[in-house]
Design a protein around this motif. Structure first.
Motif, PDB file in Angstrom:
ATOM      1  N   ARG A 269       0.839  -1.204   0.000  1.00 16.80           N
ATOM      2  CA  ARG A 269       0.000   0.000   0.000  1.00 16.80           C
ATOM      3  C   ARG A 269       0.873   1.252   0.000  1.00 16.80           C
ATOM      4  NH1 ARG A 269      -5.235   0.007   1.681  1.00 16.80           N
ATOM      5  NH2 ARG A 269      -5.101   2.124   0.849  1.00 16.80           N
ATOM      6  N   THR A 272      -0.327   4.756   0.935  1.00 25.24           N
ATOM      7  CA  THR A 272      -0.492   5.217   2.316  1.00 25.24           C
ATOM      8  C   THR A 272       0.812   5.739   2.919  1.00 25.24           C
ATOM      9  OG1 THR A 272      -0.018   3.045   3.319  1.00 25.24           O
ATOM     10  CG2 THR A 272      -2.295   3.478   2.636  1.00 25.24           C
ATOM     11  N   GLY A 275       1.166   8.399   5.459  1.00 20.36           N
ATOM     12  CA  GLY A 275       0.617   8.131   6.784  1.00 20.36           C
ATOM     13  C   GLY A 275       1.577   7.407   7.706  1.00 20.36           C
ATOM     14  N   VAL A 351       1.861   2.402   9.431  1.00 22.10           N
ATOM     15  CA  VAL A 351       0.819   3.314   8.954  1.00 22.10           C
ATOM     16  C   VAL A 351      -0.455   3.015   9.741  1.00 22.10           C
ATOM     17  CG1 VAL A 351      -0.407   4.215   6.950  1.00 22.10           C
ATOM     18  CG2 VAL A 351       1.897   3.268   6.677  1.00 22.10           C
ATOM     19  N   HIS A 354      -4.141   3.189   8.390  1.00 26.21           N
ATOM     20  CA  HIS A 354      -4.638   2.373   7.279  1.00 26.21           C
ATOM     21  C   HIS A 354      -4.223   0.899   7.364  1.00 26.21           C
ATOM     22  CE1 HIS A 354      -5.974   6.131   5.570  1.00 26.21           C
ATOM     23  NE2 HIS A 354      -4.734   6.617   5.658  1.00 26.21           N
ATOM     24  N   GLN A 371      -3.837  10.377   8.740  1.00 34.40           N
ATOM     25  CA  GLN A 371      -4.626   9.891   7.618  1.00 34.40           C
ATOM     26  C   GLN A 371      -3.984  10.284   6.298  1.00 34.40           C
ATOM     27  OE1 GLN A 371      -8.699  11.182   7.617  1.00 34.40           O
ATOM     28  NE2 GLN A 371      -9.276   9.962   5.825  1.00 34.40           N
ATOM     29  N   VAL A 373      -5.408   8.499   3.201  1.00 36.94           N
ATOM     30  CA  VAL A 373      -6.398   8.088   2.193  1.00 36.94           C
ATOM     31  C   VAL A 373      -7.780   8.274   2.792  1.00 36.94           C
ATOM     32  CG1 VAL A 373      -7.260   6.163   0.792  1.00 36.94           C
ATOM     33  CG2 VAL A 373      -4.804   6.369   1.219  1.00 36.94           C
ATOM     34  N   THR A 389      -9.023   0.894   5.945  1.00 37.44           N
ATOM     35  CA  THR A 389      -8.104   0.023   5.220  1.00 37.44           C
ATOM     36  C   THR A 389      -8.435  -0.112   3.738  1.00 37.44           C
ATOM     37  OG1 THR A 389      -9.429  -1.924   5.824  1.00 37.44           O
ATOM     38  CG2 THR A 389      -7.601  -1.348   7.284  1.00 37.44           C
ATOM     39  N   LEU A 394      -6.215  10.075  -2.157  1.00 40.81           N
ATOM     40  CA  LEU A 394      -5.169  10.536  -1.252  1.00 40.81           C
ATOM     41  C   LEU A 394      -5.490  11.902  -0.670  1.00 40.81           C
ATOM     42  CD1 LEU A 394      -3.694   8.101  -2.425  1.00 40.81           C
ATOM     43  CD2 LEU A 394      -1.579   9.451  -2.405  1.00 40.81           C
ATOM     44  N   SER A 397      -1.226  14.277   1.497  1.00 36.76           N
ATOM     45  CA  SER A 397      -0.115  13.577   0.852  1.00 36.76           C
ATOM     46  C   SER A 397       0.609  14.466  -0.145  1.00 36.76           C
ATOM     47  CB  SER A 397      -0.632  12.313   0.134  1.00 36.76           C
ATOM     48  OG  SER A 397      -1.197  11.413   1.046  1.00 36.76           O
ATOM     49  N   SER A 405      -6.154   5.773  -5.235  1.00 36.44           N
ATOM     50  CA  SER A 405      -5.112   4.906  -4.668  1.00 36.44           C
ATOM     51  C   SER A 405      -4.303   4.196  -5.741  1.00 36.44           C
ATOM     52  CB  SER A 405      -5.728   3.877  -3.729  1.00 36.44           C
ATOM     53  OG  SER A 405      -6.146   4.471  -2.528  1.00 36.44           O
TER      54      SER A 405
END
Length: 891
Positions: A269, A272, A275, A351, A354, A371, A373, A389, A394, A397, A405
């Motif tokens: 992932r 993420t 995060g 993370v 997530h 956070q 996402v 999850t 995003l 970020s 994503s």
């Protein structure tokens, strides 16, 4: 003549007859025999019901294919090495070989008594030097090809068995809770696992060990599963999970440690990454070990989690930091037990926003949650209380805000700190065992030359005489251990570890092809022609042990030029469990039934009739009794026929039904044998036997039809109840052995046998219902009226039409149908309403013939005259008759 069948009275005779004629021997010059194989048994002392079910399946199929005209290879051998034999010998104050040979003799007698037909000329025993020399030879070939590694490793150690266990031989204890099960993937990092053999808690030790490099084939083994269409989905899924392929990215974090500039964390992932609030290392990570040497707190933590099975979300802060490659932020570095040594890189970017496990760790250590996402649909999250999850869009970020994503993962991978990566949970196969009863690993340890394989001309390295001792018996065999180096001639010592017994079973199916071949483990030309194994039967519990290893061996042998195949087995059948009193039948539970307690064929019939091979079933005395009674029924049908003096040589109308039903039964039973649905085979034969009995009671039997029916019955039951079938065959005065006879064939086309049967069955049911509803106890006449031809034409037009088409219009466009006006339009309308639910049918003339042939069944059941005719144009019953559903009038 006795009309009671007793298999015990005849089984020895027929066994000798089969052996005399070499019925089960596969010719060496066969072009491509059907290879039917059951997983060979471990030599535990006697057969249990699981063995019987497995081998009843393979024997029935092998006998069927042999009668169908195939050359069939159906061999048997013995998985004879292993720690249980060593333990059994210790308990009985004997040696493993003597115990094993005694077990083999007993189990071979058991197999013969059950009537299983094997090509015993191909018998193999893995503890024979003639077999295990090729284990050693293959080891040296793998060694030369770079597929063998040696080195220090943290291994699973069973203190009771005093041996190393492969990852897959460590089981999660039944009492483990869900969180432990999630963490315990069965690999060597596992804490709280137990030995698969004795159930003792497994420890971790550092030892020098030998490995097969199965990880070199992780990608091939994973993707090769897609092509194994003949394997159960459950087995393929188990192997996929075990291999554990994950696509993602490696992210490099610079760390503030003098000897380690960076740590790579693997993530699936990458979207993420913004995060991430900490970096966590597994206790076995190189940096964690280095920090343990420098920091007492880290050392204490690493030691504590190595000796506990309940580390949970514990962790220790190391005092060093990692630089977030995307933000430049300094993140704390932890050593945490929830990070697994052999998953990914042994390091994770934490993370908590997530990932559930990261979030749980954060709760425990009061770390921030960021956070990165958010759901695309704006539904919101429960952050910071629970992680989100799913994929999304995003946020927080930087320049990547607003990206989906999937797109973000691609863009973020363009950063210099990230690169695409694939990881596997699969680890190399640890084959070293510190026990006596196994194949000695053919390596000599020389102070000057290092590890030197034993030359081919010096193989096999045979086991020394057995001496009871604690620990590794081979290590205590000083005279055997001392040798000279094959390279330099200096004094050296032999490797004292033996191979994991799964090595023995990883290629045994190849040795059956040429069991006496002296120049190699197998004759490659024969193997290339005869493989893959057409049908392999065994328990699903071997999905990630034996079945993965045979796939690895086959691919490795292909790569080093010893085989021109990449997959060993075309079709895999997993047999279910035999239950008794609701639990798996086993000696340890005290609920086992001896295979011979109810007689060989009663047992065979029951285990094959109780359920589909892949399903579990309960052993019940009532059902066993049914299997016994079925044998007696078949035997009685034949003896009553051979004793009978009154038969007909001129046919009557009702004989046609029997002749047709013989053909239908052959078609149905053949199809069920092909599909391994032996329970349905037996169901078909039970119905056929009832019909034969009813036919013989209705009238003097027509000699040619009835005699053929009994011969067909003997042939069809022969793969399942071979002793009984041979007796029936002999009583019917047939030549030779039924085991060598040709598989029965229909005399006429049987493509529509299901529909024909359905027409008769439904019509009988309809007549029964009418007589019950109207309360007609003794009908005078039953009239069955088959529909007019045009209705069949309309029906087929409707069946062939697309449901979205104007079906009524298509039907009424047919000139012949159109002539029937409103009647045809109403019928077309009813067909259109049924749409895609229209089943296949037979035409009017075959339906008429089928019902006329079956008229005697109605006469016999209802005791009245039966008229079967076609509908006339001005017939009152014509409107009620539909294709394959005749109008019925009962007077």
């Amino acid at each position: 003549m006795s009309r009671r069948y007793d298999h015990a009275r005849v089984q020895e005779y027929w066994q000798q007859a089969w052996e005399r004629d070499g019925v089960f021997e596969c010719p060496t010059d066969a072009e491509d025999p059907t290879y039917v194989l059951g997983m060979f048994p471990y030599t535990s002392g006697s057969l249990h019901m699981g063995h019987i079910r497995n081998y009843a399946i393979t024997d029935a199929y092998a006998r069927y294919r042999r009668m169908a005209g195939d050359d069939v290879l159906h061999p048997m051998g013995w998985d004879a090495f292993g720690l249980p034999a060593e333990n059994a010998a210790y308990e009985r104050d004997t040696d493993p070989e003597s115990w094993t040979r005694t077990c083999i003799d007993q189990m071979k007698d058991d197999l013969r008594e059950m009537g299983f037909g094997y090509d015993w000329s191909r018998e193999i025993t893995t503890c024979d030097p003639e077999y295990y020399q090729w284990n050693q030879w293959l080891f040296t070939q793998f060694y030369d090809a770079g597929l063998v590694d040696y080195g220090a490793a943290t291994v699973n150690w069973c203190p009771d068995c005093e041996t190393v266990l492969a990852d897959a031989q460590v089981e999660t204890p039944p009492e483990a809770d869900e969180s432990e099960t999630t963490a315990n993937t069965g690999h060597s990092h596992t804490h709280g696992g137990v030995c698969w053999r004795c159930g003792t808690g497994v420890e971790q030790r550092d030892l020098d060990q030998w490995f097969f490099a199965i990880t070199d084939y992780a990608e091939e083994l994973y993707h090769g599963l897609d092509d194994l269409e003949g394997w159960p989905d459950g087995v393929r899924d188990s192997q996929r999970n075990w291999i554990g392929r994950q696509e993602g990215a490696r992210v490099s974090f610079t760390v503030s440690h003098d000897d380690h500039e960076a740590v790579e964390a693997f993530t699936t992932r990458l979207d993420t990454v913004y995060g991430a609030t900490y970096l966590a290392l597994s206790p076995g990570h190189d940096l964690a070990r280095a920090l343990a040497d420098e920091d007492d707190a880290v050392a204490e933590y690493v030691e504590s989690v190595a000796s506990t099975d309940d580390a949970g979300m514990s962790g220790v802060e190391t005092g060093i930091t990692a630089t977030h490659p995307y933000t430049g932020e300094e993140l704390p570095v932890y050593v945490a037990a929830y990070v697994l040594d052999d998953v990914g890189t042994g390091a994770v970017m934490g993370v908590p926003a997530h990932n559930e496990r990261d979030h749980a760790f954060t709760d425990e250590h009061d770390l921030p949650v960021k956070q990165a996402v958010e759901p695309v649909d704006g539904s919101g999250t429960d952050l910071p209380h629970a992680p989100y999850t799913g994929d999304g869009m995003l946020t927080n970020s930087g320049e990547y805000d607003g990206l989906a994503s999937s797109a973000a993962r691609e863009r973020l991978r363009e950063h210099e700190a990230a690169e695409s990566a694939v990881t596997y949970r699969l680890r190399d196969w640890l084959i070293s065992r510190q026990r006596y009863w196994g194949t000695p690993i053919p390596i000599v340890h020389c102070d000057d030359c290092g590890h030197v394989p034993v030359p081919e001309e010096d193989l096999p390295v045979e086991l020394p005489d057995y001496v009871q001792t604690t620990g590794n018996p081979l290590d205590a065999a000083e005279e055997w251990k001392q040798t000279t180096c094959p390279d330099c001639g200096a004094d050296a010592v032999r490797e004292t570890d033996t191979m994991d017994t799964f090595v023995d079973s990883s290629w045994y199916f190849l040795r059956y092809l040429s069991p006496h071949f002296a120049d190699a483990p197998f004759d490659q030309q024969t193997a290339d022609e005869w493989l893959p194994v057409d049908v392999y039967v065994g328990g699903e519990e071997h999905a990630v042990l034996h079945l993965l290893y045979i796939r690895f061996f086959t691919r490795a042998l292909s790569d080093i030029g010893l085989l021109d195949r990449e997959e060993p087995v075309e079709r895999l059948i997993n047999q279910g469990t035999v239950l008794h009193s609701g639990e798996k039948m086993s000696k340890s539970k005290g609920n086992d039934i001896a295979p011979h307690e109810y007689g060989a064929e009663t047992t065979r019939l029951f285990v094959l009739s109780a359920a589909h091979p892949s399903q579990d079933f309960e052993w019940t005395v009532k059902d066993v009794s049914t299997a016994y009674d079925f044998q007696q029924t078949l035997y009685r049908l034949v003896t009553e026929y051979t004793d009978r003096t009154e038969t007909r040589t001129e046919s009557a109308d009702h004989d046609a039904y029997l002749e047709r039903e013989i053909d239908r039964t052959i078609a149905a039973v053949t199809e069920e044998y092909d599909r391994f649905r032996f329970h349905r085979v037996i169901g078909e034969l039970q119905r056929f036997a009832r019909l034969l009995g009813r036919y013989a009671s209705y009238d003097r039997p027509y000699q040619f039809a009835y005699g053929r029916g009994l011969r067909v019955l003997a042939g069809l039951v022969a793969p399942i109840a071979p002793f009984l079938a041979e007796e029936m065959w002999q009583l019917l005065d047939e030549d030779g052995l039924v085991a060598e006879s040709r598989w029965p064939e229909p005399l006429r086309d049987v493509d529509d046998y299901r529909i024909e049967r359905q027409v008769v069955r439904r019509t009988l049911d309809d007549v029964r219902e009418i007589t019950e509803v109207v309360d007609i106890d003794e009908p005078n006449e039953i009239e069955l009226v088959v529909a007019a031809d045009w209705k069949y034409r309309a029906y087929e037009i409707a069946r062939e039409s697309d449901p979205d088409d104007a079906i009524v219009g298509e039907i009424m466009a047919d000139e012949e149908i159109k002539q029937h006006g409103d009647t045809a339009a109403g019928f077309a309308d009813r067909l259109a309403d049924r749409g895609a639910g229209l089943e296949p049918i037979i035409d009017g003339e075959p339906e008429l013939d089928t019902l006329q042939q079956a008229a005697w069944l109605f006469e016999d059941e209802f005791g009245c005259d039966v008229v079967v005719r076609r509908a006339a144009p001005d017939d009152d019953l014509a409107a009620k008759a539909r294709p394959n559903k005749p109008a019925i009038h009962i007077s």
